[in-house]
Scaffold this active site. Structure first.
Site, mmCIF file in Angstrom:
data_model
loop_
_atom_site.group_PDB
_atom_site.id
_atom_site.type_symbol
_atom_site.label_atom_id
_atom_site.label_comp_id
_atom_site.label_asym_id
_atom_site.label_seq_id
_atom_site.Cartn_x
_atom_site.Cartn_y
_atom_site.Cartn_z
ATOM 1 N N ASP A 67 -3.257 7.137 0.905
ATOM 2 C CA ASP A 67 -2.073 6.678 0.182
ATOM 3 C C ASP A 67 -1.432 7.769 -0.666
ATOM 4 O O ASP A 67 -1.993 8.852 -0.823
ATOM 5 C CB ASP A 67 -2.431 5.461 -0.699
ATOM 6 C CG ASP A 67 -3.735 5.656 -1.476
ATOM 7 O OD1 ASP A 67 -4.209 6.801 -1.573
ATOM 8 O OD2 ASP A 67 -4.275 4.657 -1.982
ATOM 9 N N ASN A 136 -9.295 -5.065 -8.549
ATOM 10 C CA ASN A 136 -8.806 -6.328 -7.965
ATOM 11 C C ASN A 136 -9.153 -6.416 -6.471
ATOM 12 O O ASN A 136 -8.641 -7.273 -5.766
ATOM 13 C CB ASN A 136 -7.284 -6.462 -8.168
ATOM 14 C CG ASN A 136 -6.511 -5.317 -7.521
ATOM 15 O OD1 ASN A 136 -7.093 -4.463 -6.851
ATOM 16 N ND2 ASN A 136 -5.202 -5.308 -7.704
ATOM 17 N N HIS A 138 -8.627 -3.960 -4.216
ATOM 18 C CA HIS A 138 -7.775 -3.210 -3.283
ATOM 19 C C HIS A 138 -8.519 -2.033 -2.657
ATOM 20 O O HIS A 138 -9.442 -1.479 -3.236
ATOM 21 C CB HIS A 138 -6.442 -2.781 -3.921
ATOM 22 C CG HIS A 138 -6.502 -1.677 -4.924
ATOM 23 N ND1 HIS A 138 -5.917 -1.764 -6.174
ATOM 24 C CD2 HIS A 138 -7.035 -0.426 -4.868
ATOM 25 C CE1 HIS A 138 -6.101 -0.626 -6.822
ATOM 26 N NE2 HIS A 138 -6.775 0.196 -6.054
ATOM 27 N N GLU A 143 -2.933 -4.085 -1.961
ATOM 28 C CA GLU A 143 -3.142 -5.012 -3.074
ATOM 29 C C GLU A 143 -3.415 -6.423 -2.554
ATOM 30 O O GLU A 143 -3.078 -6.753 -1.412
ATOM 31 C CB GLU A 143 -1.885 -5.029 -3.953
ATOM 32 C CG GLU A 143 -1.581 -3.710 -4.644
ATOM 33 C CD GLU A 143 -2.423 -3.471 -5.908
ATOM 34 O OE1 GLU A 143 -3.642 -3.724 -5.871
ATOM 35 O OE2 GLU A 143 -1.838 -3.021 -6.900
HETATM 36 C C1 GLP Z 1 -6.542 3.931 -6.739
HETATM 37 C C2 GLP Z 1 -6.507 4.473 -5.316
HETATM 38 C C3 GLP Z 1 -7.608 3.880 -4.493
HETATM 39 C C4 GLP Z 1 -8.913 3.970 -5.237
HETATM 40 C C5 GLP Z 1 -8.835 3.137 -6.475
HETATM 41 C C6 GLP Z 1 -10.122 3.097 -7.270
HETATM 42 O O1 GLP Z 1 -5.818 2.778 -6.883
HETATM 43 N N1 GLP Z 1 -5.273 4.254 -4.649
HETATM 44 O O2 GLP Z 1 -7.681 4.551 -3.246
HETATM 45 O O3 GLP Z 1 -9.970 3.524 -4.434
HETATM 46 O O4 GLP Z 1 -7.821 3.706 -7.282
HETATM 47 O O5 GLP Z 1 -10.189 4.231 -8.076
HETATM 48 P P1 GLP Z 1 -11.439 4.710 -8.860
HETATM 49 O O6 GLP Z 1 -12.339 5.337 -7.877
HETATM 50 O O7 GLP Z 1 -10.883 5.702 -9.831
HETATM 51 O O8 GLP Z 1 -12.029 3.529 -9.533
#
Ligand code: GLP
Length: 241
Positions: A67, A136, A138, A143
């Site tokens: 992304d 959440n 995702h 989402e």
């Molecule tokens: C962001 C990214 C995701 C990632 C998520 C969790 O929203 N787009 O790809 O998995 O955060 O992030 P973290 O690993 O910092 O908890």
């Protein structure tokens, strides 16, 4: 689903890096699906270290990222292109032309989604897809919603996601409201999935996603249907499993 329960973040990063390293050694021209966020940072550090020690060669590796924020250019310190350069690409011998991310500055984000899907199509199946997990549920920036979105699409980020990512920006207001993300079908097409989870704040959603109902309200729950998932986490994140 195989679960690797590690003592702490450092240990999970080592285990995850060993899995990615094995993939690169077995198939030097493999296609890696890469993720951003804090969960894989340690893993990228270990991979960079393995490269410095001469244990790994990324010269034929290809990569696609999940992304990118809409509106952030590659030079923006919070863009995912910048993140990948800082955390992995600039530390190993991967060819920049073999690395792919959606372009957050495309004038037509919808058209950029179609372009990214064409790239995914041309590259073929991802060999190993790294994933983090949003609070959440995702994955990528898919989402919670009414359906599992199949292909690359533009998403309006939920407030909780904007809030969670605000820690990387100077303020909540600076977090982009939209992102381009690979779809669920593209993620599920990977031969193998490596889900990284760390910290107590993820414990509840890890349990819901991996043992609860399979529903687009919890996008990561779809991983229960994938035949080859490895979950690497620390004890805190896995405490309810
Ligand atoms: C962001 C990214 C995701 C990632 C998520 C969790 O929203 N787009 O790809 O998995 O955060 O992030 P973290 O690993 O910092 O908890």
């Amino acid at each position: 689903m195989r679960i690797y329960r590690e003592k702490n973040y450092e240990a999970m990063s080592q285990t995850a890096a060993n899995i990615v390293a094995a993939q690169v050694k077995v198939k030097p021209d493999c296609l890696l699906g890469l993720a951003t966020g804090s969960s894989p940072v340690g893993m990228y550090g270990v991979l960079a270290e393995k490269f410095r020690r001469g244990e790994l060669d990324f010269s034929k590796v290809r990569s696609v990222n999940l992304d990118e924020y809409v509106g952030l250019a590659a030079w923006h310190p919070q863009s995912y292109r910048y993140f990948m350069r800082e955390n992995l690409f600039s530390h190993v011998n991967i060819e920049p032309s073999n690395t792919h991310l959606p372009d957050g500055t495309a004038t037509d984000p919808e058209e950029e989604c179609r372009r990214y899907d064409r790239i995914l199509e041309e590259l073929g199946r991802v060999d190993l897809q790294v994933l983090g997990l949003g609070h959440n549920g995702h994955i990528g920036f898919n989402e919670p919603g009414d359906i599992f979105e199949k292909s690359t699409h533009v998403v309006n980020l939920q407030d909780s996601t904007i809030q969670a990512n605000a820690r990387f920006f100077d303020s909540f207001d600076q977090v982009p409201r939209r992102a381009i993300t690979m779809g669920i079908a593209s993620i599920m097409r990977a031969r193998c999935i490596l889900l990284l989870v760390s910290g107590e704040s993820k414990a509840e959603i890890v349990k819901t996603a991996l043992t609860g109902d399979i529903t687009p309200r919890v996008p990561a729950s779809v991983l229960q249907l994938h035949p080859n998932v490895m979950v690497v986490g620390d004890e805190e994140a896995l405490k309810y499993l």
